[in-house]
Design an enzyme around this catalytic site. Structure first.
Site, PDB file in Angstrom:
ATOM      1  N   ARG A  91     -59.374  79.690 -82.915  1.00 56.37           N
ATOM      2  CA  ARG A  91     -59.423  78.459 -82.126  1.00 56.37           C
ATOM      3  C   ARG A  91     -58.107  78.111 -81.435  1.00 56.37           C
ATOM      4  O   ARG A  91     -58.074  77.828 -80.236  1.00 56.37           O
ATOM      5  CB  ARG A  91     -59.786  77.244 -83.006  1.00 56.37           C
ATOM      6  CG  ARG A  91     -61.236  76.955 -83.126  1.00 56.37           C
ATOM      7  CD  ARG A  91     -61.495  76.409 -84.500  1.00 56.37           C
ATOM      8  NE  ARG A  91     -61.124  77.414 -85.453  1.00 56.37           N
ATOM      9  CZ  ARG A  91     -61.947  78.410 -85.815  1.00 56.37           C
ATOM     10  NH1 ARG A  91     -63.149  78.443 -85.361  1.00 56.37           N
ATOM     11  NH2 ARG A  91     -61.552  79.347 -86.655  1.00 56.37           N
ATOM     12  N   THR A  92     -57.030  78.085 -82.210  1.00 59.92           N
ATOM     13  CA  THR A  92     -55.795  77.546 -81.645  1.00 59.92           C
ATOM     14  C   THR A  92     -55.308  78.424 -80.494  1.00 59.92           C
ATOM     15  O   THR A  92     -55.009  77.925 -79.403  1.00 59.92           O
ATOM     16  CB  THR A  92     -54.714  77.427 -82.744  1.00 59.92           C
ATOM     17  OG1 THR A  92     -55.301  76.766 -83.863  1.00 59.92           O
ATOM     18  CG2 THR A  92     -53.524  76.638 -82.257  1.00 59.92           C
ATOM     19  N   LYS A 109     -39.871  95.060 -85.977  1.00 59.61           N
ATOM     20  CA  LYS A 109     -38.621  95.845 -86.037  1.00 59.61           C
ATOM     21  C   LYS A 109     -37.469  94.986 -86.542  1.00 59.61           C
ATOM     22  O   LYS A 109     -36.330  95.395 -86.527  1.00 59.61           O
ATOM     23  CB  LYS A 109     -38.269  96.373 -84.636  1.00 59.61           C
ATOM     24  CG  LYS A 109     -39.339  97.239 -84.014  1.00 59.61           C
ATOM     25  CD  LYS A 109     -38.935  97.585 -82.579  1.00 59.61           C
ATOM     26  CE  LYS A 109     -40.143  97.808 -81.710  1.00 59.61           C
ATOM     27  NZ  LYS A 109     -39.823  97.689 -80.289  1.00 59.61           N
ATOM     28  N   ARG A 153     -47.289  80.179 -83.606  1.00 59.86           N
ATOM     29  CA  ARG A 153     -47.778  80.025 -84.987  1.00 59.86           C
ATOM     30  C   ARG A 153     -47.016  81.016 -85.854  1.00 59.86           C
ATOM     31  O   ARG A 153     -46.844  82.177 -85.477  1.00 59.86           O
ATOM     32  CB  ARG A 153     -49.273  80.295 -85.072  1.00 59.86           C
ATOM     33  CG  ARG A 153     -49.762  80.376 -86.510  1.00 59.86           C
ATOM     34  CD  ARG A 153     -51.253  80.454 -86.623  1.00 59.86           C
ATOM     35  NE  ARG A 153     -51.869  79.173 -86.310  1.00 59.86           N
ATOM     36  CZ  ARG A 153     -53.164  78.904 -86.504  1.00 59.86           C
ATOM     37  NH1 ARG A 153     -53.963  79.832 -86.988  1.00 59.86           N
ATOM     38  NH2 ARG A 153     -53.654  77.724 -86.190  1.00 59.86           N
ATOM     39  N   HIS A 213     -49.640  71.156 -88.431  1.00 61.23           N
ATOM     40  CA  HIS A 213     -50.469  71.770 -87.391  1.00 61.23           C
ATOM     41  C   HIS A 213     -50.751  70.658 -86.366  1.00 61.23           C
ATOM     42  O   HIS A 213     -51.862  70.144 -86.287  1.00 61.23           O
ATOM     43  CB  HIS A 213     -51.760  72.311 -88.012  1.00 61.23           C
ATOM     44  CG  HIS A 213     -52.561  73.208 -87.114  1.00 61.23           C
ATOM     45  ND1 HIS A 213     -52.334  73.321 -85.755  1.00 61.23           N
ATOM     46  CD2 HIS A 213     -53.610  74.032 -87.393  1.00 61.23           C
ATOM     47  CE1 HIS A 213     -53.211  74.177 -85.250  1.00 61.23           C
ATOM     48  NE2 HIS A 213     -53.991  74.623 -86.217  1.00 61.23           N
TER      49      HIS A 213
HETATM   50  N1   CP Z   1     -58.246  75.197 -86.744  1.00 61.55           N
HETATM   51  C1   CP Z   1     -57.499  76.323 -86.589  1.00 61.55           C
HETATM   52  O1   CP Z   1     -56.259  76.277 -86.645  1.00 61.55           O
HETATM   53  O2   CP Z   1     -58.222  77.462 -86.407  1.00 61.55           O
HETATM   54  P1   CP Z   1     -57.606  78.892 -86.133  1.00 61.55           P
HETATM   55  O3   CP Z   1     -56.862  79.299 -87.391  1.00 61.55           O
HETATM   56  O4   CP Z   1     -58.771  79.783 -85.822  1.00 61.55           O
HETATM   57  O5   CP Z   1     -56.632  78.755 -84.996  1.00 61.55           O
END
Ligand code: CP
Length: 310
Positions: free
Chosen positions: A51-52, A80, A101, A129
């Site tokens: 999703r993100t 590396k 991320r 998040h």
């Molecule tokens: N909600 C969420 O962070 O989903 P993903 O891990 O698929 O990005």
């Protein structure tokens, strides 16, 4: 230059403007089709995501911009030994904005400190998040009409669930909020969160049973048990199915309660709940695109310039 590390980086008033913009995007998508023409978004994902990452990429493409990046640390020079600080210096030469991320808490902040472009925290370890929180807030505001005077139950892995930590922080700024934390003992909400709530005189309860709590809720926020953050598999297996929301249990809930989930789900929401009008988790994922479009425009200083081609 502005970054987004934590939902609290925006004031409540700034969030209101961001959500107004997201709702305008929702209803007038073509108006924004070229706003980011010539701009590039880098998505640097050192951890898996559906999703993100894809909603960020969809957001930039919807705005007429382009995307580049990596979805696996092993396909980048991190494998590396390249540091996050060096990586973002390089990305700053290639892109106009970056979503990152990382499994290490604080890594996006390190990136922001060494970056020449706006950096967005797309999830750091069990910490924060913020863009999921923006998604959650926009979903609640759009479907309930307000973000105050709500009783919200957060259920499942409240220890490792970074979406939960970010959401509580963000909602604690609105009046009349009441939190009910539903978890087994091993997955209780961290003490620093309950201390923050006590300091602000915000009421909260910690309970174990979901069924007894459902009748009191305006919002139920279900979460997955975070397998990747457990130290041993035995504990994960013992706890993974502690809560399973199904159609039968949902009979205890008010007719207007909303069921949110950041997704992915495993077993914690049975698929027989999906067609219940209260189940809004797939709609929530769609709001994630609108709010990320609004965020990109805001951080690039392009909000309100939708008629301008870059
Ligand atoms: N909600 C969420 O962070 O989903 P993903 O891990 O698929 O990005």
């Amino acid at each position: 230059m502005r970054h987004l590390m934590n939902p609290l980086d925006f004031t409540v008033e700034e969030l209101d403007s961001l959500f107004d913009l997201a709702n305008d995007i929702e209803h007038n998508m073509p108006k924004y089709a070229h706003t980011c023409a010539g701009k590039k978004l880098a998505t640097c994902f050192y951890e898996p995501s559906t999703r993100t990452r894809l909603s960020f990429e969809a957001a930039m493409l919807n705005l007429g911009g382009s995307v580049l990046g990596f979805s696996d640390a092993n396909s980048s020079s991190a494998s590396k030994g390249e540091s996050v600080a060096d990586t973002i210096r390089i990305i700053s030469c290639y892109a106009d904005i970056c979503a990152i991320r990382h499994p290490k808490e604080g890594a996006p902040l390190v990136a922001a400190e060494h970056s020449g472009i706006p950096v967005i925290n797309a999830g750091d370890g069990g910490h924060q998040h913020p863009t999921q929180t923006l998604t959650d807030l926009l979903t609640i505001r759009s479907l309930r009409g307000h973000l105050d005077h709500l009783t919200i139950g957060l259920c499942g892995d409240l220890k490792f669930g970074r979406t939960v930590h970010s959401l509580i922080n963000a909602l604690s700024r609105y009046e009349g909020m009441r939190f009910i934390f539903i978890s087994p003992d091993e997955l209780r909400i961290p003490d620093y969160i309950t201390e923050m709530l006590r300091d602000k005189n915000i009421p909260y309860e910690e309970v174990i049973r979901l069924e007894d709590t459902l009748p009191r809720l305006d919002i139920l926020y279900m979460t997955r048990v975070q397998r990747e953050r457990f130290f041993n598999e035995e504990d994960y297996i013992r706890l993974k199915d502690f809560y399973i929301l199904n159609k039968k249990k949902l009979r205890h809930a008010p007719a207007d309660m909303l069921v949110l989930h950041p997704l992915p789900r495993v077993n914690e929401i049975s698929v027989d709940v999906d067609d219940d009008p209260r189940a809004v988790y797939f709609k929530q994922a769609q709001y994630g695109v609108y709010v990320r479009m609004a965020l990109i425009l805001t951080l690039l200083g392009l909000a309100g310039k939708e008629e301008t081609k870059c």
